[in-house]
Write a protein that holds these residues in place. Structure first.
Motif, PDB file in Angstrom:
ATOM      1  N   GLU A   1      23.793 -22.915 -12.819  1.00  0.00           N
ATOM      2  CA  GLU A   1      24.848 -22.337 -11.988  1.00  0.00           C
ATOM      3  C   GLU A   1      25.189 -23.282 -10.847  1.00  0.00           C
ATOM      4  OE1 GLU A   1      23.443 -18.706  -9.957  1.00  0.00           O
ATOM      5  OE2 GLU A   1      21.487 -19.166 -10.827  1.00  0.00           O
ATOM      6  N   ALA A   2      26.427 -23.176 -10.383  1.00  0.00           N
ATOM      7  CA  ALA A   2      26.884 -23.996  -9.273  1.00  0.00           C
ATOM      8  C   ALA A   2      26.424 -23.374  -7.963  1.00  0.00           C
ATOM      9  CB  ALA A   2      28.402 -24.124  -9.301  1.00  0.00           C
ATOM     10  N   ASN A   3      25.691 -24.124  -7.192  1.00  0.00           N
ATOM     11  CA  ASN A   3      25.284 -23.678  -5.863  1.00  0.00           C
ATOM     12  C   ASN A   3      26.415 -23.886  -4.858  1.00  0.00           C
ATOM     13  OD1 ASN A   3      22.991 -22.731  -4.157  1.00  0.00           O
ATOM     14  ND2 ASN A   3      23.293 -24.702  -3.151  1.00  0.00           N
ATOM     15  N   GLU A   4      27.123 -24.990  -5.038  1.00  0.00           N
ATOM     16  CA  GLU A   4      28.302 -25.318  -4.237  1.00  0.00           C
ATOM     17  C   GLU A   4      29.298 -26.044  -5.131  1.00  0.00           C
ATOM     18  OE1 GLU A   4      26.836 -26.767   0.019  1.00  0.00           O
ATOM     19  OE2 GLU A   4      25.737 -27.741  -1.614  1.00  0.00           O
ATOM     20  N   GLY A   5      30.594 -25.810  -4.898  1.00  0.00           N
ATOM     21  CA  GLY A   5      31.632 -26.581  -5.574  1.00  0.00           C
ATOM     22  C   GLY A   5      31.691 -26.350  -7.068  1.00  0.00           C
ATOM     23  N   THR A   6      31.995 -27.419  -7.799  1.00  0.00           N
ATOM     24  CA  THR A   6      32.143 -27.386  -9.251  1.00  0.00           C
ATOM     25  C   THR A   6      31.163 -28.375  -9.869  1.00  0.00           C
ATOM     26  OG1 THR A   6      34.494 -26.859  -9.045  1.00  0.00           O
ATOM     27  CG2 THR A   6      33.739 -27.665 -11.176  1.00  0.00           C
ATOM     28  N   VAL A   7      30.408 -27.913 -10.830  1.00  0.00           N
ATOM     29  CA  VAL A   7      29.339 -28.724 -11.427  1.00  0.00           C
ATOM     30  C   VAL A   7      29.741 -29.134 -12.835  1.00  0.00           C
ATOM     31  CG1 VAL A   7      26.943 -28.672 -12.233  1.00  0.00           C
ATOM     32  CG2 VAL A   7      27.553 -27.642 -10.031  1.00  0.00           C
ATOM     33  N   GLY A   8      29.545 -30.418 -13.142  1.00  0.00           N
ATOM     34  CA  GLY A   8      29.779 -30.904 -14.490  1.00  0.00           C
ATOM     35  C   GLY A   8      28.596 -30.607 -15.390  1.00  0.00           C
ATOM     36  N   LEU A   9      28.886 -30.154 -16.609  1.00  0.00           N
ATOM     37  CA  LEU A   9      27.825 -29.755 -17.532  1.00  0.00           C
ATOM     38  C   LEU A   9      28.197 -30.200 -18.934  1.00  0.00           C
ATOM     39  CD1 LEU A   9      25.310 -28.129 -18.436  1.00  0.00           C
ATOM     40  CD2 LEU A   9      26.768 -26.107 -18.504  1.00  0.00           C
ATOM     41  N   GLU A  10      27.231 -30.776 -19.631  1.00  0.00           N
ATOM     42  CA  GLU A  10      27.404 -31.112 -21.042  1.00  0.00           C
ATOM     43  C   GLU A  10      26.180 -30.626 -21.799  1.00  0.00           C
ATOM     44  OE1 GLU A  10      28.160 -34.947 -24.034  1.00  0.00           O
ATOM     45  OE2 GLU A  10      28.211 -35.192 -21.858  1.00  0.00           O
ATOM     46  N   ASP A  11      26.420 -29.744 -22.794  1.00  0.00           N
ATOM     47  CA  ASP A  11      25.283 -29.222 -23.545  1.00  0.00           C
ATOM     48  C   ASP A  11      24.989 -30.117 -24.739  1.00  0.00           C
ATOM     49  OD1 ASP A  11      27.168 -28.636 -25.480  1.00  0.00           O
ATOM     50  OD2 ASP A  11      27.188 -26.480 -25.079  1.00  0.00           O
ATOM     51  N   ALA A  12      23.997 -29.728 -25.533  1.00  0.00           N
ATOM     52  CA  ALA A  12      23.545 -30.568 -26.637  1.00  0.00           C
ATOM     53  C   ALA A  12      24.621 -30.763 -27.699  1.00  0.00           C
ATOM     54  CB  ALA A  12      22.288 -29.971 -27.267  1.00  0.00           C
ATOM     55  N   ALA A  13      25.569 -29.825 -27.790  1.00  0.00           N
ATOM     56  CA  ALA A  13      26.643 -29.928 -28.775  1.00  0.00           C
ATOM     57  C   ALA A  13      27.828 -30.742 -28.260  1.00  0.00           C
ATOM     58  CB  ALA A  13      27.112 -28.520 -29.167  1.00  0.00           C
ATOM     59  N   GLY A  14      27.711 -31.253 -27.024  1.00  0.00           N
ATOM     60  CA  GLY A  14      28.792 -32.062 -26.474  1.00  0.00           C
ATOM     61  C   GLY A  14      29.858 -31.283 -25.738  1.00  0.00           C
TER      62      GLY A  14
END
Length: 439
Positions: free
Chosen positions: A66-79
């Motif tokens: 989860e984002a604590n502040e702002g916007t967080v970039g996330l990439e899971d194992a499936a891309g």
């Protein structure tokens, strides 16, 4: 005909045919013995193969990101690359993920067992940080003696990790750093791994870690640190940072903390409860009250630490607000679901109070629900809004510098307080630390 019959009879028993019969017998015995050997091998090997599978088969752990502040970039194992925004529900990912933040962003990652019954680890991904969860797995079968495994690969930035105490299956956690070294977290505790400017700082606030670099290992214990540089053995142990708060993760219930008497405005209303509860296998301080009219409950820990010669003093706290009946922090700004207070004596010998309030619900209206405490003494800080029902991690920055700018720099930290106030509220505190760094 008799002679011919004898000749025919003699031909039927020639040495050549006798040899063929012997070969067939030997071949039959070879097949029989070979089959028996294969059967015996299967009988002996099958339990070993099955046992090996039961011991070593793995399945993914669950990551709540989860984002604590702002916007967080996330990439899971499936891309897939979903955006994670502050206040959104956590993104649930299995086993592996890539996480990145910018200067105004930070993220919280909670590592759960596959059945979500236990929290195995929690870490904050700081600003300007890139980290991969390379492996997060658990034994597939309960009978396995293997540990949970968590492997992080930090490219840049800072991680603050908390490993709750465990009584059953251990957690094998490690962090690879850009310089080619590795940090193995060997015990429950709190750790910081900060990669920047060509080197990585490792700090153990509580627990035990092993820093590996250039083929050498350095053991670190509570309040010790080390520096990892490329192709160099670990430098340390260094006494760069330490936590002034004891039992800040509440793993020892309320040891070291004093519970103050509840302040209840109305005689016909009851006080609340202050207790350490277990949530998903983690010890959490819970301050809870249901009622009408004002009430507040407080825990306090004496510190009594001279900080004149320290370079920095920072507050870290992880919390969650689960109930709040008043908007913001009430009509006077004095009833936040959580206040953190640091009581100190400044360099002039005057007692001061620094406090920070947190709330989750309501809209700031200056004359109705202000975002500051109108009648509180000491430095006035605006209350911070956090997402309702969501985990939030707060970092104060260097309080020594901030308070020195107001000409009230601390000389002695006397105590720290956690207070919940309002009418109906529920606040959960997962951990709190007051970290000093030597000059």
């Amino acid at each position: 005909m008799a002679v011919g019959d004898r000749r025919v009879h003699d031909i039927s028993h020639t040495p050549l045919e006798s040899a063929d019969n012997g070969g067939r017998e030997r071949l039959a015995w070879a097949f029989l013995l070979g089959g028996f050997a294969v059967w015996l091998l299967l009988i002996l090997a099958t339990p070993l193969v099955v046992r090996n599978y039961l011991q070593h088969a793995r399945r993914p752990l669950l990551l709540a990101i989860e984002a604590n502040e702002g916007t967080v970039g996330l990439e899971d194992a499936a891309g897939r690359r979903p955006a994670v925004l502050a206040g959104d529900v956590p993104q649930m990912v299995e086993g592996a993920a890539g996480i990145s933040t910018r200067i105004t962003d930070s993220a919280l990652v909670t590592v759960y067992s596959p059945d979500e019954e236990q929290i195995l680890a929690r870490f904050k991904v700081g600003n300007n940080t890139s980290v991969d969860v390379a492996q997060a797995t658990a034994p597939r079968f309960e009978m396995s003696e293997g540990p949970y495994e968590l492997a992080l690969e930090l490219q840049e930035g800072i991680l603050r990790l908390t490993l709750p105490p465990r009584d059953d299956r251990p957690l094998a956690a490690r962090v690879s750093v850009p310089q080619g070294g590795q940090v193995v977290l060997r015990d429950a505790g709190q750790y910081t791994v900060d990669a920047g400017n060509g080197e990585t700082w490792v700090t153990v606030l509580e627990g035990e870690a092993a820093a590996h670099s250039a083929g050498e290992r350095l053991m670190l214990r509570a309040n010790q640190g080390a520096v990892l540089a490329a192709r160099q053995p670990p430098a340390g142990p260094l006494s760069s940072e330490r936590d002034l708060v004891e039992n800040g993760d509440f793993s020892e219930e309320l040891a070291g903390w004093d519970t103050l008497a509840w302040d209840v405005e109305r005689a016909d209303q009851s006080a609340g409860t202050i207790e350490v509860v277990e949530l998903d296998g983690e010890s959490v301080l819970r301050l809870h009250r249901v009622g009408i009219g004002h009430a507040d409950g407080t825990v306090r820990q004496p510190i009594n630490q001279d900080v004149v010669d320290f370079a920095s003093l920072e507050l870290y706290i992880t919390m969650r607000i689960m109930a709040q009946s008043l908007g913001v922090c009430g009509v006077q700004g004095s009833e936040c679901p959580l206040f953190v207070r640091i009581i100190y004596e400044d360099v002039y010998g005057v007692e001061q109070t620094w406090q920070q309030g947190f709330y989750a619900l309501g809209t700031v209206v200056p004359d109705a629900t202000p975002d500051v405490c109108k009648y509180c003494g000491g430095p006035v800080n605006s209350h911070q809004r956090i997402a309702f029902g969501r985990l939030h991690s707060y970092e104060s920055g260097n309080l020594l510098e901030r308070l020195a700018q107001q000409n009230i720099r601390p000389r002695v930290i006397k105590s720290i307080e956690l207070e919940a106030s309002g009418h109906t509220f529920e606040t959960q505190v997962f951990d709190v630390a007051l970290v000093v760094e030597e000059s």
